[in-house]
Write an enzyme that holds these catalytic residues in place. Structure first.
Site, PDB file in Angstrom:
ATOM      1  N   TRP A 174      -9.386   9.521  16.213  1.00 56.12           N
ATOM      2  CA  TRP A 174      -7.928   9.731  16.154  1.00 56.12           C
ATOM      3  C   TRP A 174      -7.481  10.835  15.203  1.00 56.12           C
ATOM      4  O   TRP A 174      -6.367  11.357  15.318  1.00 56.12           O
ATOM      5  CB  TRP A 174      -7.212   8.441  15.756  1.00 56.12           C
ATOM      6  CG  TRP A 174      -7.539   7.958  14.376  1.00 56.12           C
ATOM      7  CD1 TRP A 174      -8.544   7.122  14.035  1.00 56.12           C
ATOM      8  CD2 TRP A 174      -6.870   8.287  13.146  1.00 56.12           C
ATOM      9  NE1 TRP A 174      -8.555   6.904  12.670  1.00 56.12           N
ATOM     10  CE2 TRP A 174      -7.532   7.604  12.101  1.00 56.12           C
ATOM     11  CE3 TRP A 174      -5.774   9.092  12.830  1.00 56.12           C
ATOM     12  CZ2 TRP A 174      -7.149   7.702  10.765  1.00 56.12           C
ATOM     13  CZ3 TRP A 174      -5.378   9.190  11.496  1.00 56.12           C
ATOM     14  CH2 TRP A 174      -6.057   8.507  10.481  1.00 56.12           C
ATOM     15  N   GLY A 213      -5.312  13.831  17.702  1.00 54.65           N
ATOM     16  CA  GLY A 213      -5.354  12.546  18.391  1.00 54.65           C
ATOM     17  C   GLY A 213      -6.727  12.140  18.876  1.00 54.65           C
ATOM     18  O   GLY A 213      -6.852  11.302  19.772  1.00 54.65           O
ATOM     19  N   ASP A 262       3.951   1.182   9.325  1.00 60.23           N
ATOM     20  CA  ASP A 262       4.757   1.841  10.358  1.00 60.23           C
ATOM     21  C   ASP A 262       5.864   2.706   9.764  1.00 60.23           C
ATOM     22  O   ASP A 262       6.950   2.814  10.329  1.00 60.23           O
ATOM     23  CB  ASP A 262       5.377   0.809  11.317  1.00 60.23           C
ATOM     24  CG  ASP A 262       4.323  -0.019  12.025  1.00 60.23           C
ATOM     25  OD1 ASP A 262       3.221   0.514  12.274  1.00 60.23           O
ATOM     26  OD2 ASP A 262       4.596  -1.201  12.328  1.00 60.23           O
ATOM     27  N   ARG A 288       9.752   5.577  19.826  1.00 61.02           N
ATOM     28  CA  ARG A 288       8.936   4.524  19.222  1.00 61.02           C
ATOM     29  C   ARG A 288       9.765   3.284  18.908  1.00 61.02           C
ATOM     30  O   ARG A 288       9.238   2.173  18.882  1.00 61.02           O
ATOM     31  CB  ARG A 288       8.295   5.061  17.947  1.00 61.02           C
ATOM     32  CG  ARG A 288       7.391   4.086  17.232  1.00 61.02           C
ATOM     33  CD  ARG A 288       6.760   4.773  16.049  1.00 61.02           C
ATOM     34  NE  ARG A 288       6.010   3.875  15.210  1.00 61.02           N
ATOM     35  CZ  ARG A 288       5.431   4.233  14.070  1.00 61.02           C
ATOM     36  NH1 ARG A 288       5.522   5.477  13.655  1.00 61.02           N
ATOM     37  NH2 ARG A 288       4.767   3.357  13.353  1.00 61.02           N
ATOM     38  N   GLU A 304      -3.139  10.347   3.122  1.00 58.29           N
ATOM     39  CA  GLU A 304      -4.350  10.567   3.906  1.00 58.29           C
ATOM     40  C   GLU A 304      -4.365  12.028   4.337  1.00 58.29           C
ATOM     41  O   GLU A 304      -3.340  12.565   4.777  1.00 58.29           O
ATOM     42  CB  GLU A 304      -4.398   9.648   5.136  1.00 58.29           C
ATOM     43  CG  GLU A 304      -4.495   8.173   4.791  1.00 58.29           C
ATOM     44  CD  GLU A 304      -4.741   7.306   6.015  1.00 58.29           C
ATOM     45  OE1 GLU A 304      -4.865   7.847   7.135  1.00 58.29           O
ATOM     46  OE2 GLU A 304      -4.805   6.079   5.866  1.00 58.29           O
ATOM     47  N   ASP A 354       0.195   5.330   0.638  1.00 52.95           N
ATOM     48  CA  ASP A 354      -0.891   6.151   1.201  1.00 52.95           C
ATOM     49  C   ASP A 354      -0.657   7.654   1.146  1.00 52.95           C
ATOM     50  O   ASP A 354       0.400   8.140   1.560  1.00 52.95           O
ATOM     51  CB  ASP A 354      -1.053   5.847   2.700  1.00 52.95           C
ATOM     52  CG  ASP A 354      -1.809   4.578   2.976  1.00 52.95           C
ATOM     53  OD1 ASP A 354      -2.452   4.062   2.064  1.00 52.95           O
ATOM     54  OD2 ASP A 354      -1.744   4.111   4.121  1.00 52.95           O
ATOM     55  N   GLU A 384       0.841  -1.198   0.000  1.00 51.26           N
ATOM     56  CA  GLU A 384       0.000   0.000   0.000  1.00 51.26           C
ATOM     57  C   GLU A 384       0.874   1.245   0.000  1.00 51.26           C
ATOM     58  O   GLU A 384       1.934   1.275   0.629  1.00 51.26           O
ATOM     59  CB  GLU A 384      -0.901  -0.016   1.240  1.00 51.26           C
ATOM     60  CG  GLU A 384      -1.934   1.081   1.302  1.00 51.26           C
ATOM     61  CD  GLU A 384      -2.914   0.877   2.455  1.00 51.26           C
ATOM     62  OE1 GLU A 384      -3.459   1.888   2.932  1.00 51.26           O
ATOM     63  OE2 GLU A 384      -3.135  -0.277   2.873  1.00 51.26           O
ATOM     64  N   HIS A 413      -0.856  12.815   5.773  1.00 47.76           N
ATOM     65  CA  HIS A 413      -0.264  11.630   6.392  1.00 47.76           C
ATOM     66  C   HIS A 413       0.142  10.684   5.265  1.00 47.76           C
ATOM     67  O   HIS A 413      -0.688  10.332   4.425  1.00 47.76           O
ATOM     68  CB  HIS A 413      -1.318  10.993   7.306  1.00 47.76           C
ATOM     69  CG  HIS A 413      -0.906   9.712   7.958  1.00 47.76           C
ATOM     70  ND1 HIS A 413      -0.452   9.642   9.256  1.00 47.76           N
ATOM     71  CD2 HIS A 413      -0.908   8.430   7.504  1.00 47.76           C
ATOM     72  CE1 HIS A 413      -0.192   8.395   9.575  1.00 47.76           C
ATOM     73  NE2 HIS A 413      -0.457   7.632   8.526  1.00 47.76           N
ATOM     74  N   THR A 414       1.412  10.279   5.220  1.00 48.68           N
ATOM     75  CA  THR A 414       1.877   9.347   4.191  1.00 48.68           C
ATOM     76  C   THR A 414       2.408   8.078   4.854  1.00 48.68           C
ATOM     77  O   THR A 414       2.906   8.105   5.982  1.00 48.68           O
ATOM     78  CB  THR A 414       2.982   9.960   3.309  1.00 48.68           C
ATOM     79  OG1 THR A 414       4.159  10.184   4.109  1.00 48.68           O
ATOM     80  CG2 THR A 414       2.526  11.281   2.701  1.00 48.68           C
ATOM     81  N   ASN A 415       2.300   6.977   4.129  1.00 50.10           N
ATOM     82  CA  ASN A 415       2.791   5.705   4.658  1.00 50.10           C
ATOM     83  C   ASN A 415       3.066   4.768   3.494  1.00 50.10           C
ATOM     84  O   ASN A 415       2.498   4.922   2.410  1.00 50.10           O
ATOM     85  CB  ASN A 415       1.756   5.086   5.608  1.00 50.10           C
ATOM     86  CG  ASN A 415       2.375   4.144   6.637  1.00 50.10           C
ATOM     87  OD1 ASN A 415       3.537   3.768   6.533  1.00 50.10           O
ATOM     88  ND2 ASN A 415       1.583   3.761   7.627  1.00 50.10           N
ATOM     89  N   GLU A 439       5.369   6.141   8.747  1.00 48.33           N
ATOM     90  CA  GLU A 439       4.601   7.362   8.599  1.00 48.33           C
ATOM     91  C   GLU A 439       5.487   8.610   8.537  1.00 48.33           C
ATOM     92  O   GLU A 439       6.437   8.749   9.300  1.00 48.33           O
ATOM     93  CB  GLU A 439       3.618   7.530   9.772  1.00 48.33           C
ATOM     94  CG  GLU A 439       2.635   6.392   9.943  1.00 48.33           C
ATOM     95  CD  GLU A 439       3.120   5.315  10.896  1.00 48.33           C
ATOM     96  OE1 GLU A 439       4.333   5.279  11.198  1.00 48.33           O
ATOM     97  OE2 GLU A 439       2.281   4.513  11.349  1.00 48.33           O
TER      98      GLU A 439
END
Length: 280
Positions: free
Chosen positions: A190, A194, A123, A268, A100, A98, A96, A113-115, A125
């Protein structure tokens, strides 16, 4: 004879260039009428209300390509809403790519938001603000996906590059054909700060608009690609990379407009950042 042949060739290219039409290229897949194709296939809108969002997908699957879409995002108070625009393959170990667009309180900037997922794992992002108001007019959001890299661009300005680093053990999406998808849906648990800011349903319906969809891509059908290795010049994007000017614009965006980068999130990844983050 030569002139008439040239004219017919030019007309042929013009027909190909103008052939992009939502009626021909896109299926509205859900939303009970909230997704609409208008203006003889030149415009598409997705809407969200308290009962449902809506979405569409491309009729074709692609294995590599340059995908462009003009999008005008939900105006005003769009807090809690998410407009997505992405490529995705099928199955439980999907790939995928992304975009968003996370809604906002009126006056606050949208968050892009990219991924990148490979084999069902994401994971990766990165998030950005924009240098313009994406609700005032249409802007072009592009994904260049070839065997060497994925480049996310906005109005021709690259905002992110994800390189193929399989040589050091980083998975890269290159074997699963993907469709183009888009949706407008409620994610107020979210999406905005958040989940602190909830969707104001008194502002519904929320509507995003699309036009000028262009897929300069290798169509995948019956296990075969439409791209021929004997004519690579027709698909120059298959080996395209960022030139010096584009690299400078990418650095400008990442310096001034990036608000989150997984490669800088040491909390993280206490055992160490992912391999692609430290590769040179």
């Amino acid at each position: 004879m030569k002139v008439s042949l040239l004219l017919s060739l030019l007309l042929g290219f013009a027909l190909v260039a103008s052939a992009a039409n939502f009626n021909q290229d896109i299926d509205v897949t859900w939303g009970d009428g909230r997704g609409k194709i208008l203006d003889n296939g030149q415009l598409l809108t997705l809407s969200l209300d308290k009962f449902s969002g809506s979405g569409f997908q491309s009729k074709n699957e692609y294995l590599f390509g340059k995908i462009d879409m003009n999008v005008k995002l939900v105006p005003g108070n769009s807090a809690g809403t998410v407009t997505t625009y992405y490529l995705r393959s099928q199955g439980s170990t999907w790939d995928e790519i992304d975009f968003e667009f996370l809604g906002n309180l009126s006056g606050d900037p949208y968050t892009i938001h990219t991924n990148v997922y490979c084999g069902g794992k994401g994971d990766r992002e990165q998030q950005f603000h924009l240098w313009f108001d994406p609700t005032k007019d249409f802007h072009t959001y592009s994904v260049l996906w070839n065997p060497q890299r994925i480049i996310f661009s906005v109005d021709g300005t690259p905002i992110r590059e994800f390189k193929n680093m399989e040589s050091i053990g980083v998975p890269f999406p290159k074997s699963q054909p993907m469709r183009v998808y888009s949706s407008l849906w409620n994610a107020d648990d979210w999406a905005t700060r958040g989940g602190l800011i909830k969707t104001d349903w008194s502002k519904a319906p929320f509507t995003a608009a699309y036009r000028n969809y262009k897929a300069d891509a290798c169509v995948w059908s019956s296990g075969k690609s439409s791209c021929s290795s004997s004519s690579p010049s027709r698909n120059s994007w298959l080996s395209q990379e960022l030139d010096i000017g584009s690299q400078q614009r990418l650095k400008w965006v990442q310096k001034n407009y990036m608000i989150y980068n997984y490669c800088a999130d040491t909390k993280r990844f206490p055992q160490g950042l992912p391999k692609e983050c430290t590769a040179r």
